[in-house]
Structures are given as C-alpha cells and as structure tokens.
Design an enzyme around this catalytic site. Structure first.
Site, mmCIF file in Angstrom:
data_model
loop_
_atom_site.group_PDB
_atom_site.id
_atom_site.type_symbol
_atom_site.label_atom_id
_atom_site.label_comp_id
_atom_site.label_asym_id
_atom_site.label_seq_id
_atom_site.Cartn_x
_atom_site.Cartn_y
_atom_site.Cartn_z
ATOM 1 N N GLU A 3 -17.945 -54.901 -33.942
ATOM 2 C CA GLU A 3 -18.631 -56.145 -33.257
ATOM 3 C C GLU A 3 -19.933 -56.164 -33.817
ATOM 4 O O GLU A 3 -20.893 -55.536 -33.829
ATOM 5 C CB GLU A 3 -18.826 -55.662 -31.817
ATOM 6 C CG GLU A 3 -17.583 -55.328 -30.847
ATOM 7 C CD GLU A 3 -17.079 -56.856 -30.713
ATOM 8 O OE1 GLU A 3 -17.625 -57.890 -30.413
ATOM 9 O OE2 GLU A 3 -15.726 -57.024 -30.938
ATOM 10 N N ASP B 235 0.838 -1.204 -0.089
ATOM 11 C CA ASP B 235 0.096 0.001 0.191
ATOM 12 C C ASP B 235 0.864 1.289 -0.072
ATOM 13 O O ASP B 235 0.974 1.950 0.949
ATOM 14 C CB ASP B 235 -1.052 0.001 1.182
ATOM 15 C CG ASP B 235 -1.796 1.160 1.220
ATOM 16 O OD1 ASP B 235 -2.166 1.830 0.206
ATOM 17 O OD2 ASP B 235 -2.431 1.592 2.451
ATOM 18 N N ASP C 145 -20.562 -51.335 -31.901
ATOM 19 C CA ASP C 145 -21.276 -52.394 -31.764
ATOM 20 C C ASP C 145 -22.588 -52.370 -32.743
ATOM 21 O O ASP C 145 -23.336 -51.538 -32.502
ATOM 22 C CB ASP C 145 -21.701 -52.345 -30.351
ATOM 23 C CG ASP C 145 -21.006 -53.329 -29.631
ATOM 24 O OD1 ASP C 145 -20.293 -54.393 -29.986
ATOM 25 O OD2 ASP C 145 -21.475 -53.363 -28.229
ATOM 26 N N ASN D 262 -16.147 -49.800 -26.466
ATOM 27 C CA ASN D 262 -17.622 -49.331 -26.533
ATOM 28 C C ASN D 262 -17.395 -47.828 -26.825
ATOM 29 O O ASN D 262 -17.921 -46.856 -25.886
ATOM 30 C CB ASN D 262 -18.279 -49.571 -25.350
ATOM 31 C CG ASN D 262 -18.548 -50.972 -25.244
ATOM 32 O OD1 ASN D 262 -18.517 -51.736 -25.950
ATOM 33 N ND2 ASN D 262 -19.255 -51.590 -24.023
ATOM 34 N N GLU E 111 -14.463 -48.437 -31.429
ATOM 35 C CA GLU E 111 -15.320 -49.791 -31.231
ATOM 36 C C GLU E 111 -16.686 -49.505 -31.905
ATOM 37 O O GLU E 111 -17.161 -48.121 -31.439
ATOM 38 C CB GLU E 111 -15.142 -50.553 -30.085
ATOM 39 C CG GLU E 111 -16.159 -51.843 -29.978
ATOM 40 C CD GLU E 111 -15.996 -52.555 -28.766
ATOM 41 O OE1 GLU E 111 -16.512 -53.810 -28.784
ATOM 42 O OE2 GLU E 111 -15.642 -51.997 -27.731
#
Length: 752
Positions: free
Chosen positions: A381, A180, A334, A303, A332
C-alpha cells in the site's frame, strides 16, 4: 517425566533455585522480576517483589522458541544499555506477546537459554504415555497442598473441583478407597495414578469395543478389521491397517504377539492422530502444486504490521513473524514517507506506532520460507513520494536479493499465471505498475493512479463496448510513480476493477484487483458465477472494511465460495473468522496454498447460489453423533467453579449449506460429560464446506463462554468413531481436551 529429568540437570536445578531477571516491555519499562522453574519441571513462575502474593506462571509447553541476544524489536531498542549476551526472548505459541528478558550476567543468561531449550526439546520428544504421566504428575503436585508427597481425601475433593468434576462424594470416596491399597487413608504417587485411571475410564469407548469383541477382553485381528471396515469406512486396506494399529498402539507384548488388541490399545488408537477427525494423510503436503496461482486459495493477512487495533495499536515486525509462522503467504505493508529519507510502515492518519520499512523487509527475508517454501506475495500500500519509493525499491533489491522475483519466468509474457511450484522461494511484489509485461505495450510510459488499492473509490463499470482498454487506461489521472519500484512488479499488477465483462475482454492474467468486503460481497451475491469465472484466471484480493477500527474480521467463507484467492484477515484478532481460516489452511502441509475445487478452476459455470445446476452435482448426508467430552478446560478459574458444557456443530459453505445444531448442556461436568445426541445435515458442496465443533459453557443469565473449538474442511474428515482435539481461542492445543464423536457420510439417494 520432565520432573525427573529436571532433577538431574544442572541448568534446571539453577532455574529451580530462581533468579532476578529484568522483564522489558519498552525502552522505558524495565522491571526486576523473580523467575523460577517450579518442581513439576514444566511451569515457570515469576513475580515482582512488591506484588505480595500475586504472581504469574506459564507452561514451557506454550513456548515455541528461545531467541538469543537482541532478537526482538524491544531488545534492539535497549541494545545501547544491555549487551546482547545478557538478553534473550521467549516466543510463545498463538497470539501471546513475547517475553523479553535481561539477565545480570552472560553465564546466568546462558543457564536460562539452555534450560528452557532443553525443556522444550524434552516436551516435544515425549510420547503419548509420557505426556499422560506428566499430566497426572502435574495434577498430583497441584493437589498436594501440604507437599508431603501424599494426598488425603480432602485434597482429592479439591483436586476434582480443579479438574472440572462435580462428583458425588460417596462415589468419589469409593474410588479413593479402592485406590488406597496401603489402607493409610492417603494416596501415594502410584496409588494416585491408579485413582486417576479409574476416574478416566472411558465407558463410551468400552461400549464400542464390546460391540466388536466376542469375548469382551480383546479384539482379534479379524474383529479389528471388521471395526475398521464397518465403522471407520476404511474399505480395502482394513486388514493391513488393523495389523499396523496393533503393532503401533497395543501396549501388551503378549496380546500383540497373538495379533490382537486390548481395550488399552484400542483407546490409545482412538485418541491418536490416526483416530482424529482430520485425516493425517491430508494434513501433509499432497495437492498438485503445478497449477496457475489463480487456482489456489492463498492464506492472507490484512494490515500485517498491527498487533492490535487500527487506531492506536502497536506496529511491529513481530506481527509479520507470527503471521508467517501461521502459514500466511500474502502480507501487507502500508508505506509512508518517514524522516531522514527512510520510508515507514504504519496505519496512516492514526495513532498506531511506526516501524521502518527496512526492518519489515529484513524480517520478511528471514522468516518468509521457514514454514512454507511456496511464494510470498508482498502487498504494497504505497503512499510514498517518488524519492522514498526509490529507497523502497533499493531496499527490496538489496535485502531480498535473489528471492525477489524481478522478471517473468523464462522472460516470457504469460498467458496464464505461473504455479506455486514454479515460484518456490520467491517473493512477489503486488503494487501499481507502469505499463505491462508485453514488449509491444503501446503505453509503456503510462503512469498509474497513485492512490493505494484500499483508498480507491470503486469506479463505475463502463460498458465494454464503448470503452477500449487504451481509452480506459488514459482515463486514469496521471501522477508520480517510481519506475524503479514499478519494474519490480511482475505477476501482481494492481489495477482498478472495471467489471467482469471488461476484465474478460481486456485484462491480462497478471493484473489483479482489490475489493473492500462490502463490494466483494455484493459482487458475490449479484454475479457469483461471473466472479468464479473471473477468479479462475485472475487473482482477487478482498480486505476488511475501513470501519473495522477494532481489527474485527468478516466471514471469509462467502468470498471463498466465489473463488477469491487472497481473502485478507486481521490475523491478530482471534474468533470464528480466524478459526475458519486456520481450518481451511490446516490441510496440505499448512503451506498457505489450498487447491480450489475443479469446478472453480475450469470454464464450467458454477454458481454458489445454485450449486445443484453444476455438472456432476451430488449432495451428501452428514450425520454426527456427539458422544462425550474429555477434560474440557475451566473457563472460570475460581476453585469451586465447574462448567456446564454444550457442543455446537456449525457448517460453513455455500448459502444452502450454512447450518448449526447444538446439544443440551450438561450440569457441572467438564471432566467427562456424556451427550449421545445425533445431528443430521445435508451438504450440497462438500468441496467448499468447513465443519466447526465449538464447546461453550452454558450461562442462562448472559452469553455462553467459549471453551474450545476445532474446524475441519469437510473433504478432510475421517468418518467413524473419532476424537476432536480442541484448540483454544488462540488456535493452540488444549492438552488432553477432546470430544468423542461418531461421523457417518453417505450419498443422498433421493433429491431433498
């Protein structure tokens, strides 16, 4: 600074005034929210008009990109209701869901699209000093409760708590009074910068500086060279590098002119990428990419279509975008029969939502090679009828076009797999195949078993002597399989695994098997050396147990130890396993391929259970002094809450290298905790080891809370005094949050 930039830009001024935008979560969930850019020019605030004081915010630094129009599944689903010129999507870094928004007019949409893009560009173009200035300004804004542009001591004490500092009030007042200079009892902007600098003075860095500086004020070129040689283990190029560092980091032109470095320049070097634990040269693409595919670890997702768990989770094209953006090279799909002759992708026999196969392949075509030019393996898959398999083949052919590999390179039957370099920009289909690549294939009309890789029960291993390849193939039950789809499989033909001996005698290099995590673990434990040899020639894919319905992950390290290339993880689930994956693949340009160590690529017999038996075996001693932490993140956002941090160093690698050691915890200091604790490890196979630094908030009553981590391949570590820049649970950077360590690596002179 962003805030100054925001004051002069028209779009950003409109964003600061705010707008009502529709937030869209689904076809049926579309709600008005008031959005506005806050004064710091960095934070976007939004709330419902009914939410009272409740609101949400996010930082522009967390936004990766702005997509214009119907560029998300959700906005596409409402395309009939809202035209493209009203719609845009904010895509976040890490695992955070996209934010889909609809404006009231095309001009309003453009203001927000242009504005957020400008803010992202501005954030990315900031240098370290500008970033620090922005950080200080942000804190000033947060603590200046009454918005008078000044800060009294009470506001400063609140700020210290927000910054994770529990400071002695007397010491805090002393710093406040020193800063300050105008003696008004308040800190204005420049005074606050001075206060912040005093607060963040690094005594730990100062001590290192003093060890090498004769006059305690500067490091001469020779002294800096000495530091680089002795501490940073840089050897021959130390002198040349010392001059480069002075040119790059020394802020004082006068000091630079004298070929020297001040404490400020020294600290800037230590917190820069060059002073980081991970060698920046190894971050870039530097490995030999011309070896067979089987010689690389390949970043792989399981997945990939799921955003959440395996029972009720949402299937989404966005999950593919996120995985590919993280450098994933094996995704992957499916596939199941869908309505209207269109195959769909979802987790069969569960309540997970369904998406069209067509849309997944379109997403793959768009995003496959944005982050890496090396090949993507599409692991299929296949649960579809022969009719819908034909549709799949047609969609792959028309959507992927020339990027889909349809025939062996040069039309030759390979003796070994081609390289990532040979296959740049190509998508490889992994699925069952009728027959093989050989012209003289005796069973060209052989029909494979229709079950997908992950459904198959592991057949008992017959002895190689009494089962010929042909006889074994004829044992497979016959079922319908599309020739059109089969013909698209080239280098990744899925086959049953019949044992290592059988594979060694009969298998082709383009044949590959998938293993459940438990089967792969058992093979790794019982016959590790054979698994390594098998994986030097053929690809192996490992996938999580079907019992992991919560999308949890297994530890990939055990499978990398035996050379498995495609170790598939649930990318949507954060945690240790994904940290290891991100750590391994952070090197080599994040291209998704990492070259295996030479002893896993040749015929040397390497057994991860007995590493000392291999040729050229040398173990290393790793010593890590954990010195300090800087601006660690708050775990509990309550205003008065401050963390009690501890650091754990974990080694992952072969079984003999697995180890953990942790520091004591520091009471109430996440801002600048000091540990000065040293750990020693012996590493037998450094080429396979990963080192993970984890920071936790100690809790004596319950489990410690995760604060941040960083995982680095052992071979990419830069020794010496280094900063470790911490990552969040999602793998995104935590601004200015780091650990300061001293790392020494040496050869063991005697057997331990």
């Amino acid at each position: 600074q962003t805030s100054k930039f925001a004051q002069s830009d028209e779009d950003l001024q409109v964003m600061k005034a705010g707008a009502m935008l529709r937030k869209v979560k689904s076809r049926s969930w579309k709600k008005q929210r008031h959005f506005r850019l806050q004064e710091d020019g960095q934070t976007i605030w939004y709330k419902s008009r009914w939410a009272g004081t409740g609101h949400s915010t996010f930082s522009v630094a967390d936004v990766d990109v702005v997509r214009e129009g119907h560029q998300s599944e959700i906005l596409l689903s409402i395309a009939d209701e809202f035209p493209a010129d009203l719609c845009f999507t904010l895509v976040f870094r890490g695992r955070r869901s996209n934010l889909d928004l609809v404006a009231d007019s095309p001009s309003e949409a453009q203001v927000w699209i242009r504005g957020v893009r400008k803010l992202i560009q501005n954030t990315e173009s900031m240098n370290d000093k500008e970033r620090l200035d922005q950080w200080i300004w942000d804190w000033f804004q947060k603590a200046d409760k009454n918005k008078d542009g000044r800060m009294n001591f009470k506001e400063v004490r609140t700020l210290l708590k927000m910054m994770n500092v529990d400071m002695n009030e007397e010491y805090a007042l002393r710093l406040f009074t020193m800063a300050d200079e105008s003696e008004t009892g308040c800190l204005e902007n420049e005074e606050f910068v001075q206060f912040y600098k005093m607060l963040t003075e690094r005594e730990d860095v100062w001590r290192v500086f003093q060890d090498y500086s004769r006059d305690g004020q500067i490091l001469t070129l020779a002294e800096l060279e000495d530091f680089l040689k002795q501490e940073q283990q840089e050897g021959e190029r130390s002198l040349e590098h010392a001059q480069e560092l002075i040119d790059r980091y020394e802020p004082s032109e006068n000091t630079k002119k004298h070929g020297a470095m001040s404490i400020d320049g020294f600290q800037m070097y230590l917190v820069s990428p060059e002073g980081a634990v991970l060698d920046p040269q190894l971050l870039a693409l530097h490995q030999d990419m011309s070896q067979p595919l089987s010689h690389y670890f390949i970043c792989s997702s399981h997945n990939t279509y799921l955003m959440d768990d395996q029972l009720r989770g949402q299937s989404s094209q966005e999950a593919y975008v996120q995985a590919l953006k993280r450098g994933c090279r094996c995704v992957e799909v499916d596939c199941w029969d869908g309505p209207n002759g269109e195959p769909v992708v979802y987790h069969g026999h569960t309540f997970t939502s369904k998406i069209l196969f067509r849309d997944v392949i379109t997403t793959l075509a768009e995003y496959a090679f944005k982050v890496s030019e090396f090949p993507v393996i599409l692991s299929l898959e296949n649960h579809c009828s022969i009719e819908q398999q034909k549709v799949m083949a047609q969609l792959l052919d028309t959507i992927l076009g020339d990027t889909l590999l349809r025939a062996p390179l040069d039309r030759l039957v390979p003796q070994e797999l081609p390289s990532p370099q040979d296959l740049k920009g190509k998508v490889l289909l992994k699925a069952k195949k009728i027959g093989g690549l050989e012209e003289s294939e005796t069973l060209t009309d052989e029909i494979p078993d229709e079950v997908s890789d992950e459904d198959e029960a592991e057949p008992k291993s017959p002895s190689a002597e009494n089962l010929s390849a042909d006889a074994l193939r004829l044992n497979d039950k016959k079922s319908k399989f599309s020739r059109e789809l089969s013909d698209l499989v080239v280098y990744c033909k899925s086959v049953h695994f019949h044992g290592f001996e059988y594979s060694h005698l009969h298998s082709k290099c383009y044949e590959m098997s998938s293993f459940s995590e438990s089967k792969a673990r058992k093979l790794a434990k019982d016959t590790g050396a054979e698994f390594v040899r098998h994986n030097s020639r053929q690809l192996s894919r490992v996938y999580p147990s079907g019992m992991r319905t919560d999308s949890s992950n297994y530890n990939p390290q055990e499978l990398w130890n035996v050379g498995c290339q495609i170790v598939a993880l649930n990318f949507q689930t954060a945690g240790l396993e994904m940290d290891l994956n991100d750590g391994l693949f952070s090197q080599n340009g994040c291209c998704g391929y990492v070259l295996k160590p030479d002893f896993m690529r040749n015929d040397d017999s390497f057994d991860p259970e007995r590493p000392q038996d291999r040729n050229g075996y040398t173990s290393l001693r790793l010593s890590i002094q954990v010195i300090s932490g800087q601006q660690l993140p708050k775990v509990n956002q309550k205003e008065g809450s401050i963390v009690d941090p501890l650091v754990r160093v974990e080694i992952y690698g072969v079984f003999q290298d697995q180890a953990k050691q942790e520091t004591s915890y520091i009471d109430n200091n996440g801002f600048n905790p000091l540990w000065n604790e040293t750990f020693h490890f012996i590493v037998h196979v450094p080429e396979l080891a990963l080192v993970r630094f984890v920071v936790e908030d100690y809790d004596k009553a319950s489990r410690n809370d995760f604060m941040g981590q960083f995982t680095v391949p052992f071979t990419c570590i830069q020794p010496g005094y280094r900063h470790i820049h911490l990552l969040s649970k999602d793998g995104t950077a935590i601004p200015l949050s780091s650990l300061f360590v001293n790392i020494k690596i040496s050869e063991l002179t005697t057997e331990v």
